[in-house]
Design an enzyme around this catalytic site. Structure first.
Site, PDB file in Angstrom:
ATOM      1  N   ARG A  23      17.554  -7.871  10.995  1.00  0.00           N
ATOM      2  CA  ARG A  23      18.461  -8.490  11.995  1.00  0.00           C
ATOM      3  C   ARG A  23      18.031  -8.491  13.219  1.00  0.00           C
ATOM      4  NH1 ARG A  23      21.621  -3.118  13.011  1.00  0.00           N
ATOM      5  NH2 ARG A  23      20.235  -1.478  11.740  1.00  0.00           N
ATOM      6  N   GLU A  71      37.400 -11.531  12.024  1.00  0.00           N
ATOM      7  CA  GLU A  71      36.572 -12.292  11.281  1.00  0.00           C
ATOM      8  C   GLU A  71      36.867 -13.743  10.834  1.00  0.00           C
ATOM      9  OE1 GLU A  71      37.144  -9.201  10.543  1.00  0.00           O
ATOM     10  OE2 GLU A  71      35.462  -8.112  11.347  1.00  0.00           O
ATOM     11  N   HIS A 122      23.997  -6.323   6.847  1.00  0.00           N
ATOM     12  CA  HIS A 122      24.273  -5.179   6.109  1.00  0.00           C
ATOM     13  C   HIS A 122      24.651  -5.675   4.551  1.00  0.00           C
ATOM     14  CE1 HIS A 122      24.295  -3.382   9.918  1.00  0.00           C
ATOM     15  NE2 HIS A 122      24.941  -2.457   9.676  1.00  0.00           N
TER      16      HIS A 122
END
Lengths: 265, 314
Positions: A23, A71, A122
């Site tokens: 990331r 989201e 993740h």
């Protein structure tokens, strides 16, 4: 005799591996892409510290859209931005993007075939200590069935960088999966990323491992351990899961089948 | 202020009323011919969306990707029959093509498809999603330096039960997105009954105000009130040179199946197509006197798509 294991395409032996975050490579490359391409915009849902979009936010605040903890809204806001020729990269954790926002991904982004790039941090059980609520065993299954979606799983820091350099040239919805923990840098700057193709990273004729993501280092390590016992396995890196390199799979399966038949005869 | 080319029809209120009557006529025949579809919502929103499409939505029907266009998002995608009828009356394609609605291979899918029909800005159908997309489009216009491009979004009232709507409402209020205009078809009817009984959404104006929106309530079947409402909304936008720093919402009080007499205000008509005898009664209530359904259908003309065809399909 001690035949030696054959590393290919710039892959490193496990003795030389150093751990790094995928990331972080994503965050660094966003800034580079932002400098090269004014159409690159970035969205986040209150995780920019963790997804490393914070680098982009600092340099291009006018092209960064903080969506707060929402989201579903972020997915469709990105969809709307893409209709203006922007290339939106949005980030959150894999389970939230492909769980909570799956309907938005399916019915708006994928069905309309919009140029939205979905960076899911993740992925898998790499989250570790956060536990099940934040782990994501389901994300790849959730996106593989989407008609227009391209799916990428980078093996490490360097492969994430190479993929990111290519992604703006790709038109259409794209999902790529990043991890939480540092993973071994098994590839190098010399390892090629060829969209839609598997790349042989360890040579061998006694069997084939096909791996992607953080499992690439595990596959290479397995090949090393087998080599100590005189068994030489091929390792293919398969960073693009959709569309997948069917030819590479078929070739390896056919070779293996031929061997098995020859032994039986 | 940047020069803004206007491309609207500027019909009179009487012309708008007559166009809306024809739009209703077409919607009923579409659902009847397809033996499926949703007539209820399209008939309640027909008056105010006719006014929007004819007089306020800047567009070039034969060039649906014209850069200077406004955007329209039908968040309640099941009201697609209305969207298609409005496009036909605005000149995107001939009315006869409307009768291909919901048939295999048509551009007029059950719910609007961006990939099938040029002029549909985004595919919709899964409720609650369109407002977030419309907001993203409005932000995009702003980021491109053309905030006078206005994004209009229409939602059903029952649709406001979806959580994603309120994420978008909060986001647009926070960002002061004043080139976003939402219309709500407040007909108080959804599949399982009256909205107030299923899961009440009142006090709706207060909710939007609390989320930092400016709010206007209008009679969705009074053309003069409708025109005033759209004027009110646009007066707060960069398009008119008065960016007010707030998104706008108009709550249009409407009646499901408006104009069809005995069939009005019955939630069961949300997603039920009218049979031949029913459609004849409905058309009669609207003032159309045909001898048969076939005659009514024939009035729409030939079922040929003569609208814009994307490069890759030519």
């Amino acid at each position: 005799m001690a035949a030696k294991i054959e590393y290919k395409n710039g892959i490193l032996p496990s003795s030389a591996w150093k751990p790094e975050l995928t990331r972080k490579a994503y965050g660094e490359m966003l800034v580079e892409l932002g400098r090269q391409n004014p159409n690159v915009v970035v969205l986040d849902a209150d995780l920019s510290e963790s997804t490393y979009t914070k680098y982009f936010r600092a340099e291009f605040p006018e092209r960064f859209v903080e969506c707060g903890i929402a989201e579903q809204d972020m997915m469709n806001t990105a969809a709307g931005l893409s209709t203006w020729g922007f290339i939106p990269f949005l980030s959150s954790y894999a389970i939230f993007l492909t769980g909570r926002a799956w309907d938005q991904m399916r019915n708006t982004v994928d069905y309309s075939n919009l140029n939205v790039k979905i960076a899911a941090a993740h992925g898998g059980i790499s989250v570790g200590k956060d536990g099940c609520s934040h782990q994501s065993m389901e994300d790849l299954g959730n996106v593989m069935g989407l008609v227009n979606m391209t799916v990428l799983v980078p093996a490490d820091y360097w492969e994430t960088r190479r993929m990111m350099a290519w992604i703006p040239q790709h038109e259409g919805p794209l999902y790529f999966r990043l991890g939480r923990e540092r993973v071994p840098m098994v590839t190098t700057e010399e390892t090629p990323f060829v969209p839609g193709r598997a790349v042989e990273v360890v040579g061998g004729n006694d069997g084939t491992f096909i791996a992607c993501g953080m499992m690439l280092s595990r596959a290479v390590r397995a090949a090393e351990l087998l080599a100590e016992e005189g068994i030489f396995s091929r390792v293919l890196n398969m960073p693009m899961l959709k569309p997948i390199d069917e030819e590479a799979i078929a070739e390896n399966a056919a070779a293996k089948m031929k061997d098995a038949l020859a032994r039986r005869a | 202020m940047r020069e803004c080319k206007l491309s609207t029809l500027n019909l009179t209120e009487e012309e708008l009323t007559q166009t809306a009557r024809l739009v209703r006529h077409d919607i009923l025949l579409m659902c009847n011919a397809a033996k499926s579809g949703h007539p209820g919502g399209p008939l309640s929103a027909a008056d105010y969306l006719t006014a929007l499409w004819m007089n306020y939505l800047d567009c070039e029907p034969k060039n649906p990707f014209w850069e200077g266009r406004d955007r329209f998002v039908l968040s309640n995608g099941h009201c697609s029959a209305l969207n298609y009828a409005l496009m036909a009356h605005r000149g995107y394609f001939s009315r006869g093509y409307l009768l291909t609605f919901r048939t295999l291979g048509t551009r007029l899918q059950g719910h609007p498809s961006k990939v099938k029909l040029p002029g549909v800005e985004v595919s919709t159908g899964s409720l609650g999603q369109g407002l977030s997309v419309a907001h993203g489009m409005a932000l995009g216009a702003r980021m491109r330096g053309v905030p006078e491009r206005t994004v209009f979004c229409n939602c059903g009232d029952g649709e406001l039960q979806e959580g994603n709507i309120w994420e978008a409402v909060m986001h647009a209020g926070h960002r002061e997105t004043d080139n976003l205009v939402l219309s709500v078809d407040f007909n108080n009817a959804q599949i399982d009954g009256y909205v107030e009984n299923v899961k009440g959404i009142e006090p709706l104006a207060d909710k939007f105000e609390a989320f930092r929106w400016r709010v206007h309530i209008a009679n969705g079947h009074d053309m003069s009130d409708i025109v005033k409402a759209w004027e009110w909304a646009l007066e707060g936008t960069p398009k008119r040179g008065h960016p007010c720093g707030q998104p706008s919402v108009i709550l249009f009080k409407t009646v499901m199946m408006e104009g069809t007499g005995e069939f009005e205000n019955i939630p069961g008509w949300h997603g039920r197509p009218p049979k031949d005898d029913e459609v004849m009664k409905m058309l009669k209530a609207l003032g159309f006197d045909y001898g048969s359904v076939e005659e009514a259908r024939a009035s729409l003309g030939e079922a040929v798509y003569d609208g814009y065809v994307p490069e890759e399909e030519r």
